[in-house]
Design an enzyme around this catalytic site. Sequence first.
Site, PDB file in Angstrom:
ATOM      1  N   GLU B  60       0.818  -1.216   0.000  1.00 52.28           N
ATOM      2  CA  GLU B  60       0.000   0.000   0.000  1.00 52.28           C
ATOM      3  C   GLU B  60       0.849   1.263   0.000  1.00 52.28           C
ATOM      4  OE1 GLU B  60      -0.699  -2.683   1.777  1.00 52.28           O
ATOM      5  OE2 GLU B  60      -2.736  -3.214   1.195  1.00 52.28           O
ATOM      6  N   HIS B 129     -10.175  -5.140  10.819  1.00 53.04           N
ATOM      7  CA  HIS B 129     -10.805  -5.023   9.499  1.00 53.04           C
ATOM      8  C   HIS B 129     -12.130  -4.267   9.523  1.00 53.04           C
ATOM      9  CE1 HIS B 129      -8.001  -8.268   8.473  1.00 53.04           C
ATOM     10  NE2 HIS B 129      -8.282  -8.084   7.217  1.00 53.04           N
TER      11      HIS B 129
HETATM   12  C1  LIG Z   1      -1.822  -4.624   4.285  1.00 52.69           C
HETATM   13  C2  LIG Z   1      -2.897  -5.508   3.795  1.00 52.69           C
HETATM   14  N1  LIG Z   1      -3.298  -5.385   2.513  1.00 52.69           N
HETATM   15  C3  LIG Z   1      -4.255  -6.205   2.033  1.00 52.69           C
HETATM   16  C4  LIG Z   1      -4.829  -7.142   2.826  1.00 52.69           C
HETATM   17  C5  LIG Z   1      -5.915  -8.066   2.286  1.00 52.69           C
HETATM   18  N2  LIG Z   1      -5.388  -9.417   2.185  1.00 52.69           N
HETATM   19  C6  LIG Z   1      -5.586 -10.309   3.164  1.00 52.69           C
HETATM   20  S1  LIG Z   1      -4.789 -11.724   2.889  1.00 52.69           S
HETATM   21  C7  LIG Z   1      -4.173 -11.196   1.429  1.00 52.69           C
HETATM   22  C8  LIG Z   1      -3.296 -12.102   0.630  1.00 52.69           C
HETATM   23  C9  LIG Z   1      -2.090 -12.518   1.387  1.00 52.69           C
HETATM   24  O1  LIG Z   1      -1.421 -13.526   0.724  1.00 52.69           O
HETATM   25  P1  LIG Z   1      -0.209 -14.341   1.361  1.00 52.69           P
HETATM   26  O2  LIG Z   1       0.659 -13.431   2.154  1.00 52.69           O
HETATM   27  O3  LIG Z   1       0.427 -15.078   0.263  1.00 52.69           O
HETATM   28  O4  LIG Z   1      -0.892 -15.322   2.392  1.00 52.69           O
HETATM   29  P2  LIG Z   1      -1.947 -16.484   2.133  1.00 52.69           P
HETATM   30  O5  LIG Z   1      -3.300 -15.837   2.225  1.00 52.69           O
HETATM   31  O6  LIG Z   1      -1.669 -17.079   0.823  1.00 52.69           O
HETATM   32  O7  LIG Z   1      -1.773 -17.428   3.263  1.00 52.69           O
HETATM   33  C10 LIG Z   1      -4.612  -9.902   1.162  1.00 52.69           C
HETATM   34  C11 LIG Z   1      -4.317  -9.131  -0.044  1.00 52.69           C
HETATM   35  C12 LIG Z   1      -4.407  -7.208   4.171  1.00 52.69           C
HETATM   36  N3  LIG Z   1      -4.952  -8.069   5.042  1.00 52.69           N
HETATM   37  N4  LIG Z   1      -3.432  -6.397   4.613  1.00 52.69           N
END
Ligand SMILES: Cc1ncc(C[n+]2csc(CCOP(=O)(O)OP(=O)(O)O)c2C)c(N)n1
Lengths: 341, 328
Positions: B60, B129
Amino acid sequence: MAQAKARRKTEAGSLSDDTTAAERHGLLRSMLLQRRFEERCAEAYALGKIGGFCHLYIGQEAVGAGAIAAIRSDDYIITTYRDHGQALARGMSPRSIMAELFGRADGCARGKGGSMHLFDRSLNFLGGHGIVGGHVPLAAGIGFAIKYRGGDQVCLCFMGESVVNTGAFHEALNMASLWKLPVVFLIENNRYGMGTALERASSIHDIYLRAASYDMPRAFVDGQDVLAVRTATLEAVRRARSESVPTLLEVRTYRFMGHSMSDAVAGTYRSKAELEEYMKRDPIMVLRMAMQDAGEIDDPGMARLDEEVKAIVQDAWDFADASPEPPLESLFEDVLVETTT
Amino acid sequence: MAVATYRDALNQALKEEMQRDDRVFLMGEEVGVYQGAYKVSKGLLQEFGEMRVVDTPITELGFAGIGVGAAMVGLRPVIEFMTWNFALLAIDQVVNAAAKLLYMSGGQFPIPIVFRGPNGAALQLSAQHSQAFDAWLAHIPGLKVVSPGTPADAKGLLKSAIRDDNPVVFFEGEMLYNTKGDVPDGEYLTPIGQADLKREGDHCTIVTYGKSVLLAMQAADQLAKDGIRVDVVDLRTVRPMDVNAISASVRKTNRAVVLEEGWEVCGVGAQVADLIQRECFDDLDAPVLRVHQADVPMPYARNLERAAKPDVPKTIAAVRKVMYLEER
Ligand SMILES: Cc1ncc(C[n+]2csc(CCOP(=O)(O)OP(=O)(O)O)c2C)c(N)n1
Ligand SMILES: [Mg+2]
């Protein structure tokens, strides 16, 4: 039938590590408990008993089980919102987890946190955190405190592969390496962050190589093989404990479900064919096959184990269902504590 | 005019503005291939291609800054935050860069950028959230802050925001995306800074904006059954605030309730109450009351979350109280 089919498709893992038969049995049980627990979570979500975001760990159980088997009970764990499996692997009570997911008074966070925020202070389980990357500096801080106090604990920090693109990750890893903090940064590379493939988000596709920027020891390991995960984590933990040197450990895995319960399992970002290919290496089957080949478990033994964990999960469900809603006055509790000094 | 969802209204605005001006581009997490975390950008990647609908890593701070940099040299970025909770990571670029560059450069660098995404609580998403940041951003000179509550306003305000030569913070709502209403086709602009009288009555004023407009309208319907007629002043823009619309209404009704999603302390409602006491001191028949989220992080449990959120009964109770009617 389904099992026989899966068996044919799954290549057995190898048993050439230093676990005992009893330990292997424990790992199999831990993974199976996670799986059965989360299958019921999906059911409870569909019934509206669980609300909000609910991110399942199905497919990744070997990571939590294997890594947590490599640490001591006084070591620390910190993780993301995808935290049910690790909480169970750490030995948190399935009852208190399910009650938390149901938003009940007997939940591990008294119904305040829900699925993404499981905490258990008594087990040094320092939470599921909801902001991607936000908990990585906390892990470094826990490492700092260990060193400050002169202890020999380590901090095991789980995160998804998307985290490596955040600023918090870089800042934390640089300091951890600079100040030699006893932390294992464990990346669960399940290839996707929500709908974004890692190749579309990271300029480096071999995630563990990121550690080179911080002159930090690094490794990668097959995340579907629980014994391999355990062995690799043991090495990182040894380095942290005896040399106070952090490690970046990339564990290559795959999530069998959607990003959360509100997402499709496959869709625009990954094909069903790809999913099915990866599902051939179900971590539970990989270990089971190896143990079966070694004569450590047979079909009736597996069935008994399955019945045992299913009963635990049913008990957790019943407990959660019977637990009352949190009292309304608790809404205003836990915002700040009474200062005692 | 056709009935459309709030989501589709935003989609129309983006699409029309991108067709109209090729300096406009959309950047954020999951906006392209995934078609938007909440499908607001559906079809845009296909129409405008990867250079103008840009999927980012989870960064972000980085992509907000990329937006500001691009705006410094003439592009007109629309930066999507998956939710405003995650925009906290980008707050430095919004506050220290976007909001400051024009002033610090003595007027040399206008920053035509829109930062948009859902704000406030949805359902049971727990503490990290479920936060409303309108008061935070409205605090900052150098920003405009809008928060539409209906599909038509969503379209009209997003088009105006994209055409504005200043940084505009644009608050949407997860619970609003599926709501429906009449949305004018094609060119339809809602001026930033102008409130809208969403319902007319002479007994009491409810000042609100964003998702809370829905609550205010429901409360107004129920109050009408008891013969209580309220003005619903939908601010639509939190900064700059339409002082005239608020005071015109309060001069008529002599009573006001301010309804907002966020927390009480230093909230938007405090600003509105201050305006009212300054502008309408002699017109007031009762202290201004406020309805807002309980002063706690948002809990997960359904019953606690319900208790924490502002709702229709709480709004009705506040209106009855400023009218000195017994609680029912
Ligand atoms: C700073 C932030 N941006 C966006 C999100 C929304 N979000 C939650 S999980 C996620 C994907 C994360 O992927 P990864 O780190 O690969 O973990 P996984 O879900 O695959 O276990 C996103 C974009 C968030 N929680 N925090
Ligand atoms: Mg991932």
